[in-house]
Design a protein around this motif. Sequence first.
Motif, PDB file in Angstrom:
ATOM      1  N   ASP A  43       0.822  -1.209   0.000  1.00  0.00           N
ATOM      2  CA  ASP A  43       0.000   0.000   0.000  1.00  0.00           C
ATOM      3  C   ASP A  43       0.860   1.265   0.000  1.00  0.00           C
ATOM      4  O   ASP A  43       0.524   2.249  -0.672  1.00  0.00           O
ATOM      5  CB  ASP A  43      -0.935  -0.008   1.209  1.00  0.00           C
ATOM      6  CG  ASP A  43      -2.009  -1.073   1.112  1.00  0.00           C
ATOM      7  OD1 ASP A  43      -2.264  -1.571  -0.002  1.00  0.00           O
ATOM      8  OD2 ASP A  43      -2.586  -1.423   2.160  1.00  0.00           O
ATOM      9  N   ASP A 243      -0.775   0.982   8.286  1.00  0.00           N
ATOM     10  CA  ASP A 243      -1.695   0.785   7.162  1.00  0.00           C
ATOM     11  C   ASP A 243      -3.054   1.409   7.446  1.00  0.00           C
ATOM     12  O   ASP A 243      -3.722   1.912   6.537  1.00  0.00           O
ATOM     13  CB  ASP A 243      -1.836  -0.711   6.859  1.00  0.00           C
ATOM     14  CG  ASP A 243      -2.106  -0.964   5.386  1.00  0.00           C
ATOM     15  OD1 ASP A 243      -1.477  -0.292   4.543  1.00  0.00           O
ATOM     16  OD2 ASP A 243      -2.939  -1.831   5.065  1.00  0.00           O
ATOM     17  N   LYS A 247      -4.520   5.488   5.294  1.00  0.00           N
ATOM     18  CA  LYS A 247      -5.780   5.840   4.637  1.00  0.00           C
ATOM     19  C   LYS A 247      -6.197   7.278   4.927  1.00  0.00           C
ATOM     20  O   LYS A 247      -6.947   7.887   4.150  1.00  0.00           O
ATOM     21  CB  LYS A 247      -6.898   4.888   5.092  1.00  0.00           C
ATOM     22  CG  LYS A 247      -6.692   3.435   4.706  1.00  0.00           C
ATOM     23  CD  LYS A 247      -7.873   2.575   5.126  1.00  0.00           C
ATOM     24  CE  LYS A 247      -8.043   2.505   6.624  1.00  0.00           C
ATOM     25  NZ  LYS A 247      -9.145   1.596   7.039  1.00  0.00           N
TER      26      LYS A 247
END
Length: 367
Positions: A43, A243, A247
């Motif tokens: 990511d 993680d 976002k």
Amino acid sequence: MIKFLDLQKVTESHGKEINEAVSRVVNSGWYLQGKENEQFEKDYAEYIGTKHAIGVANGLDAINWIFRAYIEMGRLKPGDEVIVPANTFIASILPLSENGLVPVLVEPDINTYEIDPEKIEAAITPRTKAILIVHLYGQCAYTDKIGDLCKRYNLLLIEDNAQAHGCKFKGRRTGSLGNAAAHSFYPGKNLGALGDAGGVTTDDDELAKTIRALANYGSTKKYVFKYLGRNSRLDEIQAAVLDVKLKYLDADNERRKQIAEMYIKGITNPAVITPKVTDRDAHVFHIFPIRTNKRNELLKYLADNGVQTIIHYPIAPHKQECYKDWNGWSFPISEQIHAEELSLPISPVMTDEEVNVVIQLINAWES
């Protein structure tokens, strides 16, 4: 008290998801080099815009492994010179010394606090093999001129992106602009873990493979050791937390920019110099640095009135005892910045009311 950075509130803002992520790791029974690390690396590489992201123990190790890997690959050797800004935090310079490389300090631009592109070429010698730029305070240090110099002199370009997660240069994120970039995920960073953590981003397959081995005892496969490496791995809990927070990074950075704009517009005290920002995308305000020639007086005044500030950084690298051979060197612009800089509170959880209190206090301060 208006805290410089309220990490408890920052964590609470994503508390439910962070608690779920930590519990997931704890209950899994797998705490190193597992699915959480793999997912975060995927990511983060996608976010930065590189082929690879390699999780390591901390930001200092991230810089160290880049230079160590280039030595193992034969791209660098001890004695090679690396150009680095004179006003950076010492963590940018220590890995150069550790790897037998020679730091060559170059003054910053007094208006941006980033390495001055106009001063770099004069510092290049036949022994110069790389430039390490530092996106200090969260502002992009890269310029087209720096890129052109690297091409013209065949220099590696390394980014210290410890303070600039999410920052952009002409649409590309810092961390994807050079040959490789080091990232710190120290808790207070824009993208911060719940402890020490770091990473490297790069498009170079060989570099990524070498760094993975070096940071895992020098092992290319279990019980086979190609390098004299070290244990420097990102653990599963930190990867899972990062993680989650990734976002929200762009939204958190947007709030930092809003606060910075309030400060810049609102602070009118002529004794205080605020940052000059010409490109909104090119600054994520990890730090909001102001300058005044009565820095210590302003720090005390704000503290007496319930506002916590921090100095980044009180002593320039060339004046540190660990580099005592450099203590006689003169870098007047860096020394001025280190003597005058004061960092105001800024974070995604800071309220407009708190910002306005800081502004009012500074404007009322009689220097």
